[in-house]
Design an enzyme around this catalytic site. Structure first.
Site, PDB file in Angstrom:
ATOM      1  N   HIS A   1     -71.119  34.091  18.533  1.00 32.17           N
ATOM      2  CA  HIS A   1     -70.352  34.505  17.356  1.00 32.17           C
ATOM      3  C   HIS A   1     -70.740  35.924  16.949  1.00 32.17           C
ATOM      4  O   HIS A   1     -69.872  36.781  16.729  1.00 32.17           O
ATOM      5  CB  HIS A   1     -70.639  33.520  16.211  1.00 32.17           C
ATOM      6  N   GLU A   2     -72.040  36.181  16.867  1.00 29.17           N
ATOM      7  CA  GLU A   2     -72.502  37.506  16.449  1.00 29.17           C
ATOM      8  C   GLU A   2     -72.210  38.558  17.509  1.00 29.17           C
ATOM      9  O   GLU A   2     -71.890  39.705  17.184  1.00 29.17           O
ATOM     10  CB  GLU A   2     -73.994  37.458  16.121  1.00 29.17           C
TER      11      GLU A   2
ATOM     12  N   HIS B   1     -68.772  39.812  17.072  1.00 23.00           N
ATOM     13  CA  HIS B   1     -68.675  40.822  16.012  1.00 23.00           C
ATOM     14  C   HIS B   1     -68.979  42.216  16.560  1.00 23.00           C
ATOM     15  O   HIS B   1     -68.309  43.194  16.204  1.00 23.00           O
ATOM     16  CB  HIS B   1     -69.659  40.499  14.881  1.00 23.00           C
TER      17      HIS B   1
ATOM     18  N   GLU C   1     -64.099  36.639  10.723  1.00 25.25           N
ATOM     19  CA  GLU C   1     -64.936  35.458  10.949  1.00 25.25           C
ATOM     20  C   GLU C   1     -64.212  34.447  11.835  1.00 25.25           C
ATOM     21  O   GLU C   1     -64.811  33.845  12.730  1.00 25.25           O
ATOM     22  CB  GLU C   1     -65.327  34.814   9.617  1.00 25.25           C
TER      23      GLU C   1
END
Length: 256
Positions: free
Chosen positions: A113-114, A117, A187
């Protein structure tokens, strides 16, 4: 004292613009140091933290990406965030609580997930939006303050009052809501990116459930960077929250 309100407004703008550019440059180049000073991030190496380092590195190798710097916050909260947008300045940061309370697959999902980003340059996008909002608000306030010298009520002063008021409304109300909408959408995209990287939506879902159940809270200082965390527990669900609700994120993940 400058008597012409229009001339005074332009004078204020000429004074403030260099200041705004300087502050924007400082924020742009030193935001990492500011964030790390608030959160107490410690950089870790493969030797110090082989599990978390290898977890992130394996994800990067699978996609041909350079491994970002890894940081850990010695805190029992369950949270993580990423900063940077290129190979030189990118970081993924985990709290100790997240590492100790999530399974290996769940940690891998959070790391993915990070990493998404970083790939999507979300940190750069949000930083630019925040700086732009600050410029708009400051310019609006500079124009409005300059008009306190206007006693003639001429049309120029009225036009500047309208412009200043519009800038204040845009800077204080409209753009902040635009920022919230963008952070929420990013997100959802990062959650989807985690599934794409790991091919494991169940681990992302279970990780979010554990993070929600933990009832994390942010300190006053941390609230200034709330939008960066994988979950912001400090505000209620709704328009004022920087993140979609966990329920909405899980519902979106279940549709993949």
């Amino acid at each position: 004292m400058v008597s012409d309100p229009i001339l005074h407004a332009f004078t204020n703008l000429l004074i403030w613009l260099p200041v705004l550019l300087f502050l924007g440059s400082v924020s742009f180049y030193y935001h990492k140091d500011f964030i790390f000073s608030i959160t107490g991030v410690n950089e870790v190496t493969r030797k110090e933290e082989p599990f978390i380092y290898n977890t992130v590195e394996n994800l990067c190798i699978s996609r041909g990406l350079k491994t970002p710097n890894i940081g850990i916050i010695e805190d029992n909260k369950l949270n993580a965030f990423a900063i940077g947008w290129n190979d030189k300045n990118s970081w993924i940061v985990f709290t100790r609580g997240l590492i100790e309370n999530l399974t290996k697959k769940e940690i891998q999902a959070v790391a993915a997930h990070e990493l998404t980003h970083i790939k999507n340059k979300d940190n750069l996008l949000i930083l630019i939006i925040i700086l732009f909002i600050g410029v708009i608000k400051t310019l609006g306030e500079a124009i409005i303050r300059s008009l306190r010298y206007n006693s003639s009520g001429n049309k120029g002063g009225i036009y500047f009052f309208i412009i200043g008021t519009v800038l204040l409304i845009v800077g204080h109300i409209i753009f902040p809501f635009v920022q919230l909408a963008i952070t929420k959408s990013r997100e959802f995209l990062a959650d989807a990116g985690a599934v794409e990287l790991t091919k494991d939506k169940d681990s992302m879902i279970s990780a979010l459930k554990k993070i929600q159940k933990e009832k994390n809270s942010l300190s006053l200082e941390e609230k200034s960077i709330y939008h960066m965390y994988i979950e912001n527990p400090s505000s209620k669900n709704g328009w004022t929250n920087s993140h979609p609700s966990i329920e909405d994120r899980i519902k979106a993940l279940e549709s993949y």
